[in-house]
Design an enzyme around this catalytic site. Structure first.
Site, PDB file in Angstrom:
ATOM      1  N   ASP A 377       4.666  40.102  61.968  1.00 18.96           N
ATOM      2  CA  ASP A 377       5.699  39.077  61.973  1.00 18.96           C
ATOM      3  C   ASP A 377       5.780  38.524  63.388  1.00 18.96           C
ATOM      4  O   ASP A 377       5.428  39.212  64.347  1.00 18.96           O
ATOM      5  CB  ASP A 377       7.039  39.694  61.557  1.00 18.96           C
ATOM      6  CG  ASP A 377       8.162  38.686  61.605  1.00 18.96           C
ATOM      7  OD1 ASP A 377       8.018  37.610  61.008  1.00 18.96           O
ATOM      8  OD2 ASP A 377       9.177  38.974  62.276  1.00 18.96           O
ATOM      9  N   LYS A 378       6.223  37.294  63.532  1.00 14.49           N
ATOM     10  CA  LYS A 378       6.290  36.704  64.872  1.00 14.49           C
ATOM     11  C   LYS A 378       7.557  37.111  65.618  1.00 14.49           C
ATOM     12  O   LYS A 378       7.503  37.786  66.649  1.00 14.49           O
ATOM     13  CB  LYS A 378       6.218  35.173  64.796  1.00 14.49           C
ATOM     14  CG  LYS A 378       6.286  34.496  66.184  1.00 14.49           C
ATOM     15  CD  LYS A 378       6.242  32.989  66.072  1.00 14.49           C
ATOM     16  CE  LYS A 378       7.579  32.416  65.606  1.00 14.49           C
ATOM     17  NZ  LYS A 378       8.653  32.532  66.631  1.00 14.49           N
TER      18      LYS A 378
END
Length: 694
Positions: A377-378
């Protein structure tokens, strides 16, 4: 949860044996249900089993010397010494066998007693005593070695202090057991003391060594909260700078903390509990060995029965056939195979926990070492998760103060990271203008939020949500502004009140400094593909991916889209999903291995993830993957050794190898397997890549 100081650990796995009944479903095949404390204690203290084994060996050696070297010694004296050796060598074995038979289990100890009794019946007292000596010595050393891995886990429970200094309502200090601490109590922690409970700092500034819980190498700066009431209302939502965990070590400043969790519910207590229960999830290799034994054991029993009647076919006395059958049963007992995987899993999980990584069992531990793809995930994983306002673009006829006043009013009601950034940092752009009151917040999952101000509907979110589902599209000026913000790598939100566009806000989340180094180390460990998945616009995702060194980024993804991406990858290869354990829980649940970052203090992350990185630091991921790959390698070595010894011993005993040498090789292979597994306790993380010029 049992308080840490009274935590009971599950017993070490025992070797499976030909004749053992099938286990109950859902339980470890080699795990005893009864208490094994007697295996370590006795009339001579904790080392009684080892002392008895050595006495047995001494008596055996003296008896053998008299029998072979003293010509005029009484004929009964060697036999008497051998019988005494029987007593000391079989003392703990008999106790173990009786307990097993009460549980309707036929284990290796019972078989050894039968073989020793058979040797005595045949007049081979020396060989029977040798069998009991080697078995009892091997058993004692095995318990000692496995005890080291157990103690590595039990040491986690000892990190929390037994007492705490509490400041009473009258201001007086008194010392109380940590079990008596209540939520809301004020605890004084002096310099260099261990923190007794989870909580937040209400007084003082310090630096705390969080390595015992999170594995962080450097002390972390901590300070007191500015608003006690707000902190008390949402302690789990506090910034890490205000929170402390039980078992961590205070630095040079005296602090006072407000307790937020009971001693049985602290992060440390949860970690200890989960680690102690981790061996209930079998690894793929463990499941394979279980299936192998279910076929192997009946085959060996059938072979032993056939060998008992070898005297009918071969011209030899029954005693020789009986002896050979006993030797084959001893040689074929898969003791080393039974302990090959559990010992490595136990050591690997203990080492991981000591390094600030919680791995929930053998399955995720082994699977983590076989990954080809990792998805990240960022926000909060590859980036700091602390976006800041970079640019404010009011629409024509709208002031910056009016735009930010509306945005702050609505976003103050939300707990999304972008909303918190606007709410916290947007106030400085409002000036002296009053912030209106917003009500009726509704979350538009993955797209934005809506609320009402003075009866008018306010919508804040991605540009893509406008122009669909009955919403009018953004003005051309706003679309141009958002496009410009995205080209600059900024995450953008549009603000609309009623039917009027108020403007756009550009935010940027700073990539984590260690992220690029961590990804390079993962590539060096053999991870072939790394992908970033994000709900941000594709241009923003590409900008962050380029900065941290990821070649593949996918943006504009809703939570359900992330799940589909993970499923598609999982259909072709094993994939891990790394996230914060909350917003990414569905994607993590659908991955081969779910990995949560910054899990310390987060119940959701601890519960949902297969692997939890306790620190908010991506650098722990290469350590976890490297440890897992080493564990998988050692498990493979152990299986090869255990099966190899059985493959050599079974035909050797059929061809005439005696019980004594068979037991020596049998117990020797078990010790080799255990000590090989214990090497994981000394595992060290590999060298880190350094940026050029550093």
């Amino acid at each position: 949860m049992t308080p840490p100081q009274t935590l009971e650990q599950s017993p070490a796995p025992e070797c499976g044996t030909p004749g053992a009944p099938p286990p109950d479903q859902g339980h470890d095949e080699h795990e005893h249900d009864h208490d094994h404390d007697h295996a370590h204690g006795g009339p001579l203290g904790a080392n009684s089993e080892l002392i008895f084994a050595l006495i047995c060996g001494g008596l055996l050696a003296i008896g053998f010397a008299i029998d072979k070297l003293v010509a005029d010694a009484p004929g009964w004296s060697p036999t008497a010494l051998y019988l005494a050796a029987y007593f000391f060598g079989g003392f703990f074995t008999v106790r173990e066998a009786v307990d097993n038979l009460k549980q309707r289990k036929f284990e290796i100890d019972t078989l050894m007693l039968v073989a020793a009794a058979g040797a005595a019946a045949l007049g081979a007292f020396a060989e029977g005593a040798l069998l009991l000596f080697l078995f009892s010595l091997g058993h004692a050393l095995e318990h000692y070695a496995m005890g080291r891995a157990k103690r590595a886990i039990e040491a986690l429970a000892e990190l929390a202090p037994k007492t705490a200094t509490v400041r009473g309502d009258d201001g007086e200090l008194r010392e109380v057991p940590v079990e008596e601490l209540t939520v809301g109590a004020i605890v004084v922690v002096r310099p260099d003391e261990r923190v007794p409970s989870d909580g937040f700092i209400v007084k003082g500034i310090t630096a705390i060594n969080q390595a015992p819980v999170t594995g962080e190498s450097m002390p972390v700066d901590k300070r007191f909260v500015m608003n006690d009431e707000a902190a008390r209302a949402d302690p789990d939502g506090l910034d890490a700078a205000y929170r402390v965990f039980a078992g961590t070590i205070n630095g040079s400043g005296m602090i006072e903390i407000e307790v937020t969790r009971l001693s049985s519910e602290t992060t440390l207590a949860k970690v200890v509990k989960m680690v102690s229960e981790a061996d209930t999830r079998k690894s793929p290799t463990q499941r394979f060995t279980d299936r192998f034994e279910r076929i192997f054991v009946p085959a060996v029993l059938a072979l032993a029965v056939l060998l008992l009647f070898a005297w009918v076919v071969v011209d030899e006395p029954f005693r020789d056939s009986f002896y050979r059958a006993m030797a084959v049963l001893v040689a074929a007992s898969p003791c080393a195979l039974a302990i090959a995987t559990p010992s490595a899993v136990l050591s690997g999980i203990a080492r991981a926990a000591r390094g600030g990584v919680l791995i929930k069992g053998g399955a995720p531990l082994e699977l983590l070492g076989s990954l080809d793809v990792i998805a990240f995930d960022k926000t909060g994983t590859l980036t700091m998760g602390e976006p800041r306002i970079q640019e404010i673009v009011p629409a024509a006829g709208v002031t910056k103060e009016e735009l930010m006043g509306v945005a702050v009013a609505v976003e103050s009601l939300s707990d999304h990271p972008l909303a918190r950034a606007i709410a916290e940092h947007g106030r400085e752009h409002v000036g002296d203008s009053p912030i209106p009151r917003a009500t009726g917040l509704e979350s538009l999952t993955g797209r934005g939020v809506s609320a009402k101000i003075d009866g008018e509907n306010v919508i804040i979110g991605k540009a893509e949500m406008f122009g669909v589902e009955g919403l009018a599209p953004l003005s051309a000026d706003m679309e141009a502004a958002i496009d410009r913000l995205r080209r600059a790598g900024q995450t953008s939100v549009a603000v609309r009140m009623g039917g009027r566009d108020l403007g756009a806000i550009g935010l940027m989340d700073t990539p984590r400094g260690p992220a690029r180094d961590a990804l390079m180390r993962l590539r060096a460990l053999g991870i072939k593909r790394m992908i970033m998945i994000s709900g941000d616009h594709q241009r923003v995702a590409d900008a962050v991916a380029a900065e941290v060194g990821i070649d593949e980024a996918r943006g504009d993804l809703l939570p359900e889209d992330k799940v589909e991406v993970i499923k598609a990858i999982r259909d072709t290869t094993r994939v891990a999903m790394v996230g914060d354990g909350v917003n990414d829980a569905p994607a993590m649940a659908n991955a081969t291995v779910g990995i949560a970052m910054g899990a310390a203090g987060s119940d959701v992350a601890l519960e949902t993830a297969d692997v939890a990185l306790m620190a908010d630091d991506l650098a722990h991921l290469p350590f976890a993957v490297g440890l897992s790959r080493r564990t998988k390698s050692i498990i493979r070595q152990n299986v090869y050794v255990s099966l190899g010894v059985v493959a050599v011993l079974v035909p050797a005993t059929i061809l005439g190898l005696g019980i004594g040498p068979a037991v020596a090789m049998h117990e020797g292979s078990t010790l080799v397997v255990v000590f090989n597994a214990l090497r994981l306790l000394a595992y060290r993380d590999g060298p880190r890549h350094r940026p050029p010029g550093v």
